[in-house]
Design a protein around this motif. Structure first.
Motif, PDB file in Angstrom:
ATOM      1  N   GLU A 296      28.085  23.450  16.647  1.00  0.00           N
ATOM      2  CA  GLU A 296      27.702  22.425  17.602  1.00  0.00           C
ATOM      3  C   GLU A 296      27.015  23.006  18.842  1.00  0.00           C
ATOM      4  OE1 GLU A 296      30.672  22.529  16.144  1.00  0.00           O
ATOM      5  OE2 GLU A 296      31.386  20.533  15.595  1.00  0.00           O
ATOM      6  N   THR A 298      25.513  25.990  19.117  1.00  0.00           N
ATOM      7  CA  THR A 298      24.240  26.551  18.673  1.00  0.00           C
ATOM      8  C   THR A 298      23.201  25.453  18.489  1.00  0.00           C
ATOM      9  OG1 THR A 298      25.392  28.363  17.540  1.00  0.00           O
ATOM     10  CG2 THR A 298      23.120  27.919  16.870  1.00  0.00           C
ATOM     11  N   SER A 299      23.599  24.351  17.861  1.00  0.00           N
ATOM     12  CA  SER A 299      22.675  23.239  17.625  1.00  0.00           C
ATOM     13  C   SER A 299      22.240  22.603  18.939  1.00  0.00           C
ATOM     14  CB  SER A 299      23.330  22.182  16.729  1.00  0.00           C
ATOM     15  OG  SER A 299      23.695  22.740  15.485  1.00  0.00           O
ATOM     16  N   TYR A 300      23.157  22.518  19.892  1.00  0.00           N
ATOM     17  CA  TYR A 300      22.813  21.957  21.200  1.00  0.00           C
ATOM     18  C   TYR A 300      21.756  22.811  21.898  1.00  0.00           C
ATOM     19  CZ  TYR A 300      23.237  20.763  26.142  1.00  0.00           C
ATOM     20  OH  TYR A 300      22.955  20.419  27.446  1.00  0.00           O
ATOM     21  N   CYS A 302      19.544  24.740  20.532  1.00  0.00           N
ATOM     22  CA  CYS A 302      18.270  24.584  19.825  1.00  0.00           C
ATOM     23  C   CYS A 302      17.628  23.237  20.159  1.00  0.00           C
ATOM     24  CB  CYS A 302      18.480  24.719  18.319  1.00  0.00           C
ATOM     25  SG  CYS A 302      18.951  26.376  17.790  1.00  0.00           S
ATOM     26  N   SER A 341      17.806  30.359  22.735  1.00  0.00           N
ATOM     27  CA  SER A 341      17.761  29.720  21.421  1.00  0.00           C
ATOM     28  C   SER A 341      16.900  30.471  20.418  1.00  0.00           C
ATOM     29  CB  SER A 341      17.233  28.287  21.559  1.00  0.00           C
ATOM     30  OG  SER A 341      15.930  28.299  22.102  1.00  0.00           O
ATOM     31  N   PRO A 346      20.202  26.125  13.814  1.00  0.00           N
ATOM     32  CA  PRO A 346      21.116  25.008  14.091  1.00  0.00           C
ATOM     33  C   PRO A 346      21.560  24.309  12.821  1.00  0.00           C
ATOM     34  CG  PRO A 346      18.862  24.290  14.398  1.00  0.00           C
ATOM     35  CD  PRO A 346      18.787  25.753  14.005  1.00  0.00           C
ATOM     36  N   ASP A 347      22.519  23.423  12.981  1.00  0.00           N
ATOM     37  CA  ASP A 347      22.906  22.519  11.914  1.00  0.00           C
ATOM     38  C   ASP A 347      21.862  21.406  11.869  1.00  0.00           C
ATOM     39  OD1 ASP A 347      24.036  20.760  10.137  1.00  0.00           O
ATOM     40  OD2 ASP A 347      25.747  20.225  11.399  1.00  0.00           O
ATOM     41  N   GLN A 348      21.078  21.354  10.800  1.00  0.00           N
ATOM     42  CA  GLN A 348      19.952  20.417  10.724  1.00  0.00           C
ATOM     43  C   GLN A 348      20.395  18.960  10.737  1.00  0.00           C
ATOM     44  OE1 GLN A 348      16.920  21.397  11.013  1.00  0.00           O
ATOM     45  NE2 GLN A 348      17.229  23.600  10.765  1.00  0.00           N
ATOM     46  N   ARG A 350      22.854  17.738  12.621  1.00  0.00           N
ATOM     47  CA  ARG A 350      23.523  17.385  13.865  1.00  0.00           C
ATOM     48  C   ARG A 350      22.790  16.275  14.622  1.00  0.00           C
ATOM     49  NH1 ARG A 350      27.868  16.512  15.875  1.00  0.00           N
ATOM     50  NH2 ARG A 350      28.549  18.262  14.575  1.00  0.00           N
ATOM     51  N   TYR A 351      21.487  16.392  14.809  1.00  0.00           N
ATOM     52  CA  TYR A 351      20.721  15.410  15.577  1.00  0.00           C
ATOM     53  C   TYR A 351      19.671  14.710  14.723  1.00  0.00           C
ATOM     54  CZ  TYR A 351      22.915  18.000  19.362  1.00  0.00           C
ATOM     55  OH  TYR A 351      23.829  18.608  20.177  1.00  0.00           O
TER      56      TYR A 351
END
Length: 406
Positions: A296, A298-300, A302, A341, A346-348, A350-351
């Protein structure tokens, strides 16, 4: 003596964190960059830094000894040996918090004394930070050691609360520095970083539904699968999308909704000289092979990088109230997020919903015209309110039932 705790289930997680942190510093995507963010700044703590020369932290143990003596005095210990042996009795479990190679040079007596001094110093320093006597304190101490010392204190609840308040003050999303009670005080954390991460990712999320007009605008957009089609906050603004701060401190609380114009809701973020150190250490924690998470943080990072392309984008975030810049110039903040970043994955998912709705809004041929009309004719509050009243009147007129002719 503190109660025996089954630490076996988090032992591997601790070891994995230490290994991942080493890989991040020396072999991972952050190699050669931000090295100083993983080094102590004020006083070196733990066996990992003991006896090693550092340009950031003084090698003298005197500041730590003063803090340790203060902790012992406040809790009524006149003989340091009594408090020391509380730590010495748990040295078997404490050794499990470190890789064997890192502490191979220390026998039980030396390691226990080192941890005793470090732990007392951390608790006393944390208390000073909470009371406002210090501005900041970066510590990566293991919580097992702190729990042993807290259980040995005269009033354990005071020191537990100081840890809770310390975490709250270090939340990058808590821009007003409000005290918060942790959502799960009974959870066994292996590390202060893990508790900080948990605080950043918990709490209620805003739920705002699109209006009827918004749903209509989104339905007319391109719904095909796509890659991200925007590169900055500036591009979003030009297409009629505004960024607004959400009301929570949860990093996951990022939503897009559409009324007449589009709105991207994001948690507020405080950026200062400690932000990079906190974020990069949290990224290192998420890289642990045995640490179960959805990346989470890491994804934020990015996602923030996808919004910030230049100082102008930082300015838009700052003016909107999403970003509080205590670091320096807007250029410095933009460079910081672009570097943090870099090379992160990231977790693709997530968003995905957020970027999908933004894509639909931007590919609707009507939204560009609406945004242009807004910026040209209705950017002032009173003219926009007049337009809304006029538009509502038209809707109300056409919703009235037709009168039958006599």
């Amino acid at each position: 003596m503190p109660e025996a705790v089954p630490w076996d289930f988090i032992e591997e997680k601790r070891d994995a964190f230490k290994s991942a942190l080493y890989e991040v510093q020396n072999q991972g995507p952050l190699q050669g960059r931000f090295q100083e963010m993983f080094e102590p700044r004020l006083v070196a703590l733990s066996p990992l830094h003991h006896g090693k020369p550092s340009s950031c932290a003084p090698s003298s143990p005197r500041p730590k000894l003063r803090f340790a003596a203060r902790f012992a005095h406040v809790n009524g210990y006149t003989d340091d040996q009594e408090l020391f042996y509380r730590v010495r009795a748990e040295i078997g479990d404490l050794r499990k918090c470190y890789n064997r190679e890192d502490i191979a040079a220390y026998d039980d007596e030396k390691l226990a004394w080192m941890l005793f001094v470090d732990g007392c110093a951390v608790l006393c320093a944390v208390s000073y930070v909470v009371e406002g006597k210090f501005d900041k304190l970066n510590t990566k101490e293991d919580l097992l050691l702190l729990k042993i010392l807290i259980c040995s204190a005269k009033d354990p609840q005071i020191w537990e609360q100081s840890i809770t308040d310390f975490i709250a003050q270090n939340l990058m999303t808590n821009t007003e520095h409000r005290k918060r009670k942790h959502v799960d005080d009974d959870k066994d954390y292996a590390h202060l970083l893990e508790r900080l991460r948990d605080e950043l990712l918990t709490g209620e999320e805003m739920k705002i539904d699109n209006s009827k007009i918004g749903r209509m605008l989104l339905s007319c957009g391109d719904s095909r699968k796509h890659r991200k089609t925007f590169r900055s906050i500036k591009e979003l603004k030009e297409s009629g999308i505004h960024v607004k701060p959400s009301t929570t401190n949860n990093l996951k609380d990022i939503h897009f909704y559409c009324n007449f114009l589009g709105k991207l809701m994001m948690p507020r973020l405080l950026v200062d000289d400690s932000t990079a150190s906190k974020f990069l250490n949290l990224v290192a924690l998420e890289m642990c092979r045995d640490f179960k998470n959805d990346f989470e943080v890491t994804s934020y990072l990015c996602f923030m990088d996808s919004l910030i392309g230049s100082a102008d984008d930082v300015k838009e975030l700052r003016v909107s109230g999403v970003l509080h810049n205590y670091l320096g110039s807007d250029e410095e903040v933009a460079e910081l997020f672009n570097k943090m970043s870099s090379d992160l994955v990231p977790d693709q998912k997530r968003y995905f919903k957020v970027t999908e709705d933004i894509h639909k809004y931007r590919t609707n041929p009507w939204t560009a015209a609406l945004a242009k009309a807004y910026y040209t004719h209705f950017s002032r509050p009173w003219t926009f309110l007049a337009f809304q009243a006029y538009f509502s009147a038209i809707q109300a007129y056409f919703s009235l039932p037709l009168k039958s002719s006599p």
